[in-house]
Design a protein around this motif. Structure first.
Motif, PDB file in Angstrom:
ATOM      1  N   GLN A  73       0.844  -1.200   0.000  1.00  0.00           N
ATOM      2  CA  GLN A  73       0.000   0.000   0.000  1.00  0.00           C
ATOM      3  C   GLN A  73       0.874   1.241   0.000  1.00  0.00           C
ATOM      4  O   GLN A  73       1.919   1.275   0.663  1.00  0.00           O
ATOM      5  N   ILE A  74       0.446   2.260  -0.727  1.00  0.00           N
ATOM      6  CA  ILE A  74       1.187   3.519  -0.800  1.00  0.00           C
ATOM      7  C   ILE A  74       0.286   4.643  -0.314  1.00  0.00           C
ATOM      8  O   ILE A  74      -0.833   4.814  -0.825  1.00  0.00           O
ATOM      9  N   ASP A  75       0.760   5.384   0.673  1.00  0.00           N
ATOM     10  CA  ASP A  75       0.016   6.513   1.227  1.00  0.00           C
ATOM     11  C   ASP A  75       0.852   7.781   1.109  1.00  0.00           C
ATOM     12  O   ASP A  75       2.083   7.735   0.983  1.00  0.00           O
ATOM     13  N   ALA A  76       0.158   8.910   1.157  1.00  0.00           N
ATOM     14  CA  ALA A  76       0.842  10.204   1.121  1.00  0.00           C
ATOM     15  C   ALA A  76       1.244  10.609   2.529  1.00  0.00           C
ATOM     16  O   ALA A  76       0.468  10.484   3.475  1.00  0.00           O
ATOM     17  N   ILE A  77       2.469  11.072   2.663  1.00  0.00           N
ATOM     18  CA  ILE A  77       2.913  11.678   3.925  1.00  0.00           C
ATOM     19  C   ILE A  77       2.560  13.154   3.929  1.00  0.00           C
ATOM     20  O   ILE A  77       2.065  13.698   4.916  1.00  0.00           O
ATOM     21  N   ALA A  78       2.819  13.806   2.798  1.00  0.00           N
ATOM     22  CA  ALA A  78       2.537  15.238   2.679  1.00  0.00           C
ATOM     23  C   ALA A  78       1.030  15.473   2.768  1.00  0.00           C
ATOM     24  O   ALA A  78       0.232  14.704   2.234  1.00  0.00           O
ATOM     25  N   GLU A  79       0.651  16.544   3.466  1.00  0.00           N
ATOM     26  CA  GLU A  79      -0.757  16.873   3.607  1.00  0.00           C
ATOM     27  C   GLU A  79      -1.203  17.757   2.450  1.00  0.00           C
ATOM     28  O   GLU A  79      -0.464  18.601   1.973  1.00  0.00           O
ATOM     29  N   ALA A 138      11.761   7.175  -0.692  1.00  0.00           N
ATOM     30  CA  ALA A 138      12.834   8.151  -0.931  1.00  0.00           C
ATOM     31  C   ALA A 138      12.378   9.341  -1.762  1.00  0.00           C
ATOM     32  O   ALA A 138      13.138  10.299  -1.952  1.00  0.00           O
ATOM     33  N   VAL A 139      11.144   9.345  -2.277  1.00  0.00           N
ATOM     34  CA  VAL A 139      10.665  10.445  -3.109  1.00  0.00           C
ATOM     35  C   VAL A 139      10.475  11.696  -2.235  1.00  0.00           C
ATOM     36  O   VAL A 139       9.801  11.646  -1.200  1.00  0.00           O
ATOM     37  N   GLN A 140      11.051  12.827  -2.679  1.00  0.00           N
ATOM     38  CA  GLN A 140      11.003  14.060  -1.908  1.00  0.00           C
ATOM     39  C   GLN A 140      10.614  15.239  -2.797  1.00  0.00           C
ATOM     40  O   GLN A 140      10.710  15.164  -4.035  1.00  0.00           O
ATOM     41  N   ASP A 141      10.216  16.330  -2.148  1.00  0.00           N
ATOM     42  CA  ASP A 141       9.949  17.561  -2.900  1.00  0.00           C
ATOM     43  C   ASP A 141      11.217  18.398  -2.960  1.00  0.00           C
ATOM     44  O   ASP A 141      12.299  17.951  -2.528  1.00  0.00           O
ATOM     45  N   ASN A 145      11.444  17.292   1.632  1.00  0.00           N
ATOM     46  CA  ASN A 145      10.434  16.641   2.460  1.00  0.00           C
ATOM     47  C   ASN A 145       9.935  15.362   1.777  1.00  0.00           C
ATOM     48  O   ASN A 145       9.641  15.369   0.576  1.00  0.00           O
ATOM     49  N   ASN A 146       9.849  14.275   2.527  1.00  0.00           N
ATOM     50  CA  ASN A 146       9.333  13.031   1.978  1.00  0.00           C
ATOM     51  C   ASN A 146       7.855  13.188   1.669  1.00  0.00           C
ATOM     52  O   ASN A 146       7.105  13.824   2.414  1.00  0.00           O
ATOM     53  N   LEU A 147       7.431  12.586   0.545  1.00  0.00           N
ATOM     54  CA  LEU A 147       6.054  12.761   0.098  1.00  0.00           C
ATOM     55  C   LEU A 147       5.187  11.526   0.305  1.00  0.00           C
ATOM     56  O   LEU A 147       3.980  11.658   0.542  1.00  0.00           O
ATOM     57  N   PHE A 148       5.778  10.331   0.228  1.00  0.00           N
ATOM     58  CA  PHE A 148       4.978   9.115   0.278  1.00  0.00           C
ATOM     59  C   PHE A 148       5.614   8.098   1.215  1.00  0.00           C
ATOM     60  O   PHE A 148       6.805   8.157   1.510  1.00  0.00           O
ATOM     61  N   THR A 167      -3.873   3.780  -6.197  1.00  0.00           N
ATOM     62  CA  THR A 167      -3.716   5.200  -5.890  1.00  0.00           C
ATOM     63  C   THR A 167      -3.389   5.379  -4.413  1.00  0.00           C
ATOM     64  O   THR A 167      -3.420   4.420  -3.631  1.00  0.00           O
ATOM     65  N   THR A 168      -3.097   6.615  -4.044  1.00  0.00           N
ATOM     66  CA  THR A 168      -2.855   6.950  -2.635  1.00  0.00           C
ATOM     67  C   THR A 168      -4.157   7.174  -1.881  1.00  0.00           C
ATOM     68  O   THR A 168      -4.137   7.476  -0.679  1.00  0.00           O
ATOM     69  N   GLY A 169      -5.290   7.049  -2.593  1.00  0.00           N
ATOM     70  CA  GLY A 169      -6.580   7.259  -1.925  1.00  0.00           C
ATOM     71  C   GLY A 169      -6.680   8.665  -1.362  1.00  0.00           C
ATOM     72  O   GLY A 169      -6.183   9.631  -1.951  1.00  0.00           O
ATOM     73  N   ASN A 170      -7.303   8.768  -0.204  1.00  0.00           N
ATOM     74  CA  ASN A 170      -7.459  10.077   0.453  1.00  0.00           C
ATOM     75  C   ASN A 170      -6.459  10.262   1.586  1.00  0.00           C
ATOM     76  O   ASN A 170      -6.718  10.986   2.559  1.00  0.00           O
TER      77      ASN A 170
END
Length: 451
Positions: A73-79, A138-141, A145-148, A167-170
């Motif tokens: 599962q992949i979720d977003a860290i960034a809000e 490791a994906v960052q902006d 900042n880590n994104l996922f 998808t990352t859903g909500n």
């Protein structure tokens, strides 16, 4: 036939259909004496999930015996709503000659997270689930900042790309979880809004700001949350949210800090006298001071100031005392000073923030404030002229006329004639006094003869 398994990616619910009580069920059923292993196998057959639990053959297959987890599962860290429903795209190089580790990149314009891996990599750790998870984490902006973040329940097994869509859903948050209808009341009016589930907070804020001139309420997301702000100030400012309808999965109403909020007028004391406060403007009018001050928009800090003089001094009486004097001053009427909480007059110029091409409603608000300020100033000057200067002038003119009449009478008098008249009057008074004295003696003489 053990049953059926289905997964709803919208609600995040994995459903196992069957007969867990031993009663007949149709379509397919799970017998009451089915083992947990059989249930696990049923769930594991659903792409993207792994199951664990009691594995002893013949163990009754109750729901508590089996735990189902998303295999990957992949979720977003960034809000932010921009990280919701990000599409996950897996690209398999399928190149036995290459042994590179997996990589991942994010296209924020297309909202696509691309994961590139090589299922033919010679090194197993370059093509397992852990390697994919490491690349995604490791994906960052641009700010580092880590994104996922990825959830790997398949350990070091060879990675098998899930069936799309993934998808990352909500997980980015800040979206409506269900349909919502609410009415927003402000100082200027009310509007009803209808949003579908999945609407982002930025979209909600944009819809509210589109009609802010008719409600007196604006919305923003700079704090990371949807925030409502009244464009008016003082006790007349109002924000009232009436949730008319919200789906059962919605959390909008329960997340509100409060459903109704009202503003307060400014409170201030000037020279020991409590000033009149309305919105962010304070005023005071005493025999020695006439003052009006508007504080900066949104200011909540305490402040103090001293007034030592100012304005024109008018002497209204004969004595040099404060109650027989008055001061009157007016502020600058330049384009940089005329205006109020909504802006200044100079901002209506071409290319400025409140010009007719940039903000028609804002320009109208500024003009209204300018008219109010000029009208108020003219009223102050007129009242001071009528009640203080002109009335005092009339009183002084009457006093002057009386003094001049008295002086004229004195100057026109004949001193010799008036002196003779005074002497004559004095003689007459003295003569009358003597006659009265003689008259009073006659009764005394008669009484003495009778005695």
């Amino acid at each position: 036939n053990l049953g059926d398994v289905s997964y709803d990616d919208t609600t995040g619910v994995l459903t196992v259909t069957g007969n867990f009580t031993g009663n007949s069920a149709s379509p397919p059923q799970v017998d009451a004496d089915a083992s947990a292993v059989e249930i696990q196998n049923l769930i594991n057959a659903e792409d993207g999930f792994s199951a664990s639990g009691t594995t002893v053959a013949g163990t009754q297959a109750l729901p508590a015996d089996v735990t189902a987890d998303v295999a990957f599962q992949i979720d977003a860290i960034a809000e932010g709503s921009e990280f919701n429903n990000v599409q996950i795209q897996f690209v398999d190089l399928d190149d036995a000659a290459a042994d590179d580790a997996a990589t991942a990149s994010f296209d924020d314009e297309q909202k696509i997270l691309t994961v590139t891996y090589n299922s033919q990599a010679a090194t197993p750790t370059n093509r397992d689930y852990a390697a994919i998870a490491t690349a995604i984490d490791a994906v960052q902006d641009d700010e580092g900042n880590n994104l996922f973040t990825s959830t790997n329940n398949s350990g070091a097994n060879a990675f098998v790309a899930p069936e799309p869509p993934l998808t990352t859903g909500n997980s980015g948050g800040e979206v409506l979880l269900d349909d919502l209808v609410f009415q927003l009341n402000g100082a200027s009016g009310a509007e009803t809004f209808n949003f579908a589930g999945g609407t982002g907070q930025d979209q909600i804020a944009a819809a509210i700001n589109l009609v802010s001139d008719s409600t007196g309420i604006s919305a923003g997301t700079t704090t990371g949350q949807l925030q409502f702000t009244s464009t008016a100030y003082g006790s007349e400012a109002l924000i009232n949210i009436d949730v008319i309808n919200e789906g059962t999965s919605g959390t909008f109403e329960s997340s509100l800090a409060e459903t109704r909020a009202t503003g307060v007028d400014i409170v201030a004391t000037v020279n020991g006298v409590e000033a009149n406060g309305r919105a962010n403007t304070l005023s005071i009018n005493t025999s020695s001071l006439d003052l009006e001050v508007t504080v900066d928009d949104g200011s909540s800090a305490n402040f103090s100031f001293s007034i030592t003089g100012g304005g024109a001094l008018f002497q209204l009486g004969p004595d040099v005392t404060s109650n027989q004097q008055a001061r009157l001053g007016i502020g600058s009427l330049s384009t940089g000073q005329l205006g109020g909480a909504n802006g200044r007059l100079y901002e209506l110029g071409s290319g400025q923030a409140k010009s007719l091409t940039n903000d028609v409603n804002g320009a109208a608000s500024v003009i209204d404030e300018v008219i109010d300020k000029v009208t108020s100033l003219r009223g102050r000057l007129g009242a001071f002229q009528a009640t203080s200067l002109e009335s005092n002038l009339v009183s002084l003119n009457e006093t002057l006329a009386n003094l001049e009449e008295a002086e004229s009478s004195i100057r026109d008098a004949d001193f010799a004639q008036e002196s003779a008249n005074l002497t004559r009057a004095q003689i007459l008074v003295q003569s009358g006094t003597n006659v009265l004295s003689l008259a009073n003696q006659n009764p005394q003489n008669v009484l003495s003869l009778l005695g």
